[in-house]
Enzyme design. Structure first.
Site, mmCIF file in Angstrom:
data_model
loop_
_atom_site.group_PDB
_atom_site.id
_atom_site.type_symbol
_atom_site.label_atom_id
_atom_site.label_comp_id
_atom_site.label_asym_id
_atom_site.label_seq_id
_atom_site.Cartn_x
_atom_site.Cartn_y
_atom_site.Cartn_z
ATOM 1 N N CYS A 91 0.830 -1.197 0.000
ATOM 2 C CA CYS A 91 0.000 0.000 0.000
ATOM 3 C C CYS A 91 0.872 1.258 0.000
ATOM 4 C CB CYS A 91 -0.972 -0.030 1.176
ATOM 5 S SG CYS A 91 -2.377 1.105 0.973
ATOM 6 N N HIS A 115 -3.520 -5.164 0.086
ATOM 7 C CA HIS A 115 -3.024 -5.729 1.349
ATOM 8 C C HIS A 115 -3.076 -7.262 1.305
ATOM 9 C CE1 HIS A 115 -2.739 -2.023 3.814
ATOM 10 N NE2 HIS A 115 -3.648 -1.581 2.967
ATOM 11 N N GLU A 143 -1.615 -9.354 3.121
ATOM 12 C CA GLU A 143 -1.530 -9.978 4.447
ATOM 13 C C GLU A 143 -2.892 -10.432 4.961
ATOM 14 O OE1 GLU A 143 -1.769 -5.446 5.321
ATOM 15 O OE2 GLU A 143 -0.986 -6.796 3.778
#
Length: 542
Positions: free
Chosen positions: A381, A516, A518
């Site tokens: 990001c 993102h 994750e």
């Protein structure tokens, strides 16, 4: 009909209700049940989206774009078959906002609006809706029993336990067994008082989970059971573990899942936890160590990067190496040569997402070090946006910046987006430094990866879906100049053709993404991007 398991905590906060609930849910899922989970938070904020990471840790984003409590990240990491949504997290603020909106519309026909029944009814409606279509719904109540803020939730749960009946609902209570060193014994009184607090509300726990640092003998179990009206076999001990991923087997070995199945009348095969055993084996039998420098501005609170931390851990498991995270304060890096020396000792560099200008110069110093010295780099990001700005400044020699940090920059390489339709009626998108508006991109969105790119190779696909949480985008007017200088734009959003991924052609591993990744990493397999990042660091170290 959906069966409900309510999860409460007592004595002190931060005992790990979310992990305990997710662990039990994963064991039930391993027995063949379709399980979902919901977190009810008692604070007045409508959601954690505008809360500082120092206040509440990371904001976890669901596929449908809800900004939620970080516990939902644990839920998704522990469950294989269930994804969270906006229905799986709500706050007191959201409840009151909904009830007040109904009152303003006249939905209550002029009646006096009260906590009981209007607030508690709205809570119950949301609980029931979150469990639709599932065999079991785990409902976690934030805070600690006795908190003023959580009383409406407790009352709603009390009513639901009566309405649903014993065959459809039960409650698991998490408590602490403190160890008094001078007396050399565990104390059960805090647990007794915590259950007494529940009983004063009208709720009897069905399962007790006792957190402790020490072994608990059978006499202590019997004592707890006797003074809490809980069967001895329903008193589970959760001793501090080496890893949270050991907790599913801890519950399984104490037959907590059997208690649930017996209560709800489920006749199911035993749980197969071999995948969790593989996770633990990979975690504790790793060969070698990779040190990743995480350069951010919330490093004093690791929970601010919880999903990133977990994704790196998962990638270590996948690569059979131990991943050690070395946190570096981006703001201090700007003036501390000692921190730069620490950075140079790390095998890889990661710059996570964030908002605001503070620490951005330090982050770009870390990015430049990784770019110029062939150190594996992953930007997420803001970590991608700063990688583009750093490249534009030091390679293209442009006075470039993001309009988030400098509204008057002569080269707004990052900015807010504006949409408009051209004379043909086609949607066009551009980035303008004068744009004061901007809508945050939230939730899962498709992206198209350039065939033959490093990203396409990593994913093994040219179409992917990843979750977003950002407002600023890369300015498409600079793509040609960047690519001519060696930065490849390797991915674009499917809907708006916005830049999603960048990579360097002549670098061992320099990859940055606008989304993102994750949020979708799992201990059972990791995430392809994090796996590739740690794999590249392992090769570089070798």
């Amino acid at each position: 009909m959906t069966k409900f398991i309510f999860v409460t905590g007592g004595v002190v906060s931060s005992l790990g209700k979310g992990i305990a609930a997710a662990s039990l849910a994963s064991v039930l899922e391993a027995r063949g049940l379709k399980v979902t989970m919901t977190k009810m938070d008692p604070y007045i904020n409508v959601d954690p989206g505008t809360m500082s990471p120092f206040e509440h840790g990371e904001v976890f984003v669901t596929e449908d774009g809800a900004e939620t409590d970080l516990d939902l990240g644990y839920y998704e990491r522990f469950l294989r078959r269930s994804k969270m949504s906006k229905a799986n997290n709500f706050t007191s603020g959201r409840i009151y906002q909904t009830v007040l909106a109904k009152e303003r519309r006249g939905d209550y026909l002029g009646k006096t609006v009260q906590v009981v029944p209007h607030i508690t009814d709205e809570i119950q409606n949301r609980i029931l809706a979150s469990g639709e279509g599932y065999d079991v719904a785990m409902i976690e109540i934030g805070g600690t029993v006795g908190d003023i803020e959580s009383l409406p939730f407790m009352e709603a749960v009390r009513q639901l336990l009566v309405k649903l009946g014993r065959e459809n609902a039960m409650l698991m209570h998490l408590t602490l067994l403190p160890y008094i060193n001078s007396a050399k014994e565990l104390k059960t009184k805090p647990t007794q008082h915590s259950v007494k607090e529940l009983l004063s509300i009208g709720i009897q726990p069905d399962i007790l989970v006792c957190r402790t640092e020490h072994d608990v003998d059978e006499d202590t179990r019997r004592k707890i059971a006797m003074f809490t009206n809980v069967p001895e076999r329903a008193v589970a001990v959760c001793k501090d573990a080496r890893s949270i991923y050991e907790i599913p087997r801890t519950f399984y070995e104490q037959n907590v899942d059997d208690l649930v199945c017996e209560r709800f009348g489920f006749e199911l095969p035993e749980a197969d936890l071999s995948d969790w055993d593989k996770v633990i084996d990979g975690l504790f039998n790793a060969q070698g160590e990779i040190v990743v420098a995480m350069v951010g501005k919330y490093v004093e609170l690791p929970d601010a990067y919880k999903s990133v931390n977990e994704a790196l851990l998962h990638a270590g498991i996948a690569n059979k190496v131990k991943v050690k995270i070395h946190y570096i304060d981006a703001e201090k890096l700007e003036s501390d040569d000692g921190l730069m020396d620490e950075l140079k000792l790390c095998h890889a560099v990661l710059v996570p997402g964030g908002f605001g200008e503070r620490g951005t110069q330090g982050k770009m110093m870390a990015i430049r070090h990784a770019r110029e010295n062939g150190v594996p780099y992953l930007g997420i990001c803001l970590g991608m946006q700063l990688a583009v700005i750093e490249f534009a400044k030091n390679v293209l020699k442009l006075d470039a910046n993001s309009t988030e940090f400098d509204r008057k920059t002569p080269n707004p390489i990052i900015g807010l987006i504006t949409e408009w339709f051209d004379e043909k009626g086609d949607l066009q998108v551009r980035t303008l430094e004068s744009d004061l508006g901007g809508t945050m991109r939230l939730g899962a969105q498709e992206a198209n990866l350039v065939a033959g790119s490093k990203l396409a190779h990593i994913y093994g696909a040219t179409t992917i879906s990843e979750r977003h949480r950002h407002r600023y985008e890369m300015n498409g007017r600079y793509i040609e100049a960047l690519e001519n200088a060696g930065m490849k734009i390797s991915g674009y959003s499917a809907k708006q053709h916005l830049v999603e991924t960048i990579e360097l052609n002549d670098h061992p591993f320099f990859v940055a993404v606008q989304y993102h990744p994750e949020f979708t990493s799992s201990p059972r397999g990791g995430h392809p991007l994090f796996n590739a990042f740690i794999g590249a660091a392992t090769l570089q170290k070798a």
